[in-house]
Design a protein around this motif. Structure first.
Motif, mmCIF file in Angstrom:
data_model
loop_
_atom_site.group_PDB
_atom_site.id
_atom_site.type_symbol
_atom_site.label_atom_id
_atom_site.label_comp_id
_atom_site.label_asym_id
_atom_site.label_seq_id
_atom_site.Cartn_x
_atom_site.Cartn_y
_atom_site.Cartn_z
ATOM 1 N N ASN A 1 27.260 52.294 8.765
ATOM 2 C CA ASN A 1 28.445 52.465 7.916
ATOM 3 C C ASN A 1 28.706 53.952 7.646
ATOM 4 N N LYS A 2 27.650 54.726 7.449
ATOM 5 C CA LYS A 2 27.821 56.168 7.256
ATOM 6 C C LYS A 2 28.364 56.818 8.531
ATOM 7 N N TYR A 3 27.872 56.354 9.686
ATOM 8 C CA TYR A 3 28.369 56.871 10.960
ATOM 9 C C TYR A 3 29.869 56.599 11.091
ATOM 10 N N GLN A 4 30.301 55.392 10.748
ATOM 11 C CA GLN A 4 31.714 55.033 10.857
ATOM 12 C C GLN A 4 32.604 55.889 9.951
ATOM 13 N N ARG A 5 32.062 56.330 8.830
ATOM 14 C CA ARG A 5 32.822 57.181 7.909
ATOM 15 C C ARG A 5 32.672 58.665 8.231
ATOM 16 N N GLY A 6 31.920 58.983 9.285
ATOM 17 C CA GLY A 6 31.742 60.376 9.688
ATOM 18 C C GLY A 6 30.749 61.142 8.836
ATOM 19 N N ARG A 7 29.825 60.430 8.183
ATOM 20 C CA ARG A 7 28.859 61.075 7.296
ATOM 21 C C ARG A 7 27.489 61.287 7.922
ATOM 22 N N CYS A 8 27.274 60.775 9.123
ATOM 23 C CA CYS A 8 26.038 61.052 9.867
ATOM 24 C C CYS A 8 26.324 60.851 11.350
ATOM 25 N N GLY A 9 25.427 61.344 12.170
ATOM 26 C CA GLY A 9 25.603 61.264 13.613
ATOM 27 C C GLY A 9 25.033 59.979 14.198
ATOM 28 N N TRP A 10 25.439 59.711 15.429
ATOM 29 C CA TRP A 10 24.973 58.517 16.132
ATOM 30 C C TRP A 10 23.465 58.569 16.358
ATOM 31 N N LYS A 11 22.921 59.762 16.410
ATOM 32 C CA LYS A 11 21.484 59.929 16.656
ATOM 33 C C LYS A 11 20.636 59.159 15.635
ATOM 34 N N LEU A 12 21.062 59.133 14.382
ATOM 35 C CA LEU A 12 20.320 58.404 13.354
ATOM 36 C C LEU A 12 20.391 56.896 13.586
ATOM 37 N N VAL A 13 21.577 56.405 13.947
ATOM 38 C CA VAL A 13 21.736 54.974 14.231
ATOM 39 C C VAL A 13 20.863 54.599 15.428
ATOM 40 N N ALA A 14 20.877 55.422 16.468
ATOM 41 C CA ALA A 14 20.078 55.157 17.663
ATOM 42 C C ALA A 14 18.582 55.172 17.342
ATOM 43 N N GLY A 15 18.170 56.036 16.413
ATOM 44 C CA GLY A 15 16.765 56.092 16.012
ATOM 45 C C GLY A 15 16.312 54.806 15.330
ATOM 46 N N VAL A 16 17.162 54.235 14.484
ATOM 47 C CA VAL A 16 16.826 52.968 13.822
ATOM 48 C C VAL A 16 16.823 51.843 14.858
ATOM 49 N N ASP A 17 17.805 51.868 15.777
ATOM 50 C CA ASP A 17 17.827 50.865 16.847
ATOM 51 C C ASP A 17 16.540 50.916 17.668
ATOM 52 N N LYS A 18 16.043 52.106 17.927
ATOM 53 C CA LYS A 18 14.799 52.257 18.689
ATOM 54 C C LYS A 18 13.629 51.614 17.946
ATOM 55 N N LEU A 19 13.574 51.794 16.620
ATOM 56 C CA LEU A 19 12.511 51.164 15.830
ATOM 57 C C LEU A 19 12.613 49.641 15.879
ATOM 58 N N LEU A 20 13.852 49.144 15.993
ATOM 59 C CA LEU A 20 14.076 47.697 16.083
ATOM 60 C C LEU A 20 13.886 47.170 17.510
ATOM 61 N N GLY A 21 13.636 48.070 18.461
ATOM 62 C CA GLY A 21 13.424 47.661 19.845
ATOM 63 C C GLY A 21 14.714 47.336 20.569
ATOM 64 N N ARG A 22 15.790 47.962 20.180
ATOM 65 C CA ARG A 22 17.101 47.717 20.785
ATOM 66 C C ARG A 22 17.565 48.930 21.556
ATOM 67 N N ASP A 23 18.416 48.678 22.547
ATOM 68 C CA ASP A 23 19.153 49.751 23.196
ATOM 69 C C ASP A 23 20.416 49.970 22.389
ATOM 70 N N SER A 24 20.850 51.221 22.293
ATOM 71 C CA SER A 24 22.075 51.475 21.538
ATOM 72 C C SER A 24 23.014 52.313 22.374
ATOM 73 N N VAL A 25 24.275 51.935 22.307
ATOM 74 C CA VAL A 25 25.318 52.670 22.997
ATOM 75 C C VAL A 25 26.369 53.043 21.967
ATOM 76 N N GLU A 26 26.685 54.316 21.918
ATOM 77 C CA GLU A 26 27.662 54.774 20.934
ATOM 78 C C GLU A 26 29.029 54.166 21.202
ATOM 79 N N PRO A 27 29.644 53.569 20.166
ATOM 80 C CA PRO A 27 30.988 53.002 20.353
ATOM 81 C C PRO A 27 32.004 54.098 20.643
ATOM 82 N N LYS A 28 32.987 53.773 21.431
ATOM 83 C CA LYS A 28 34.033 54.760 21.771
ATOM 84 C C LYS A 28 35.208 54.620 20.869
#
Length: 85
Positions: A58-85
């Motif tokens: 939600n912070k990423y969608q509002r421009g308050r953090c980068g995709w890198k943080l979302v991808a880092g949490v996805d990695k902990l969850l064992g998921r692949d993440s692709v930044e939405p366009k």
């Protein structure tokens, strides 16, 4: 260092959550309203990682953090993440 905080209310009362990303590592703690001590999680339970992912996304969608943080949490969850366009 980036802090991400949120609160949740349930039948037992209000709980505050605090997740910190520092040096490529996530730490998390929670505290019930009225308690003096924080409960630290090591390792962080999957259900809390899911909630953290929602908060960070939600912070990423509002421009308050980068995709890198979302991808880092996805990695902990064992998921692949692709930044939405």
């Amino acid at each position: 260092m980036r802090d991400h905080t949120w609160r949740e209310k349930d039948e037992e009362g209000l709980t505050f959550y605090k997740a910190t990303h520092h040096g490529g590592r996530w730490t998390m703690a929670s505290q019930r309203k009225g308690d003096d001590e924080w409960t630290r999680y090591d390792p962080i339970p999957e259900e809390l990682l899911e909630k953290l992912r929602d908060v960070v996304f939600n912070k990423y969608q509002r421009g308050r953090c980068g995709w890198k943080l979302v991808a880092g949490v996805d990695k902990l969850l064992g998921r692949d993440s692709v930044e939405p366009k």
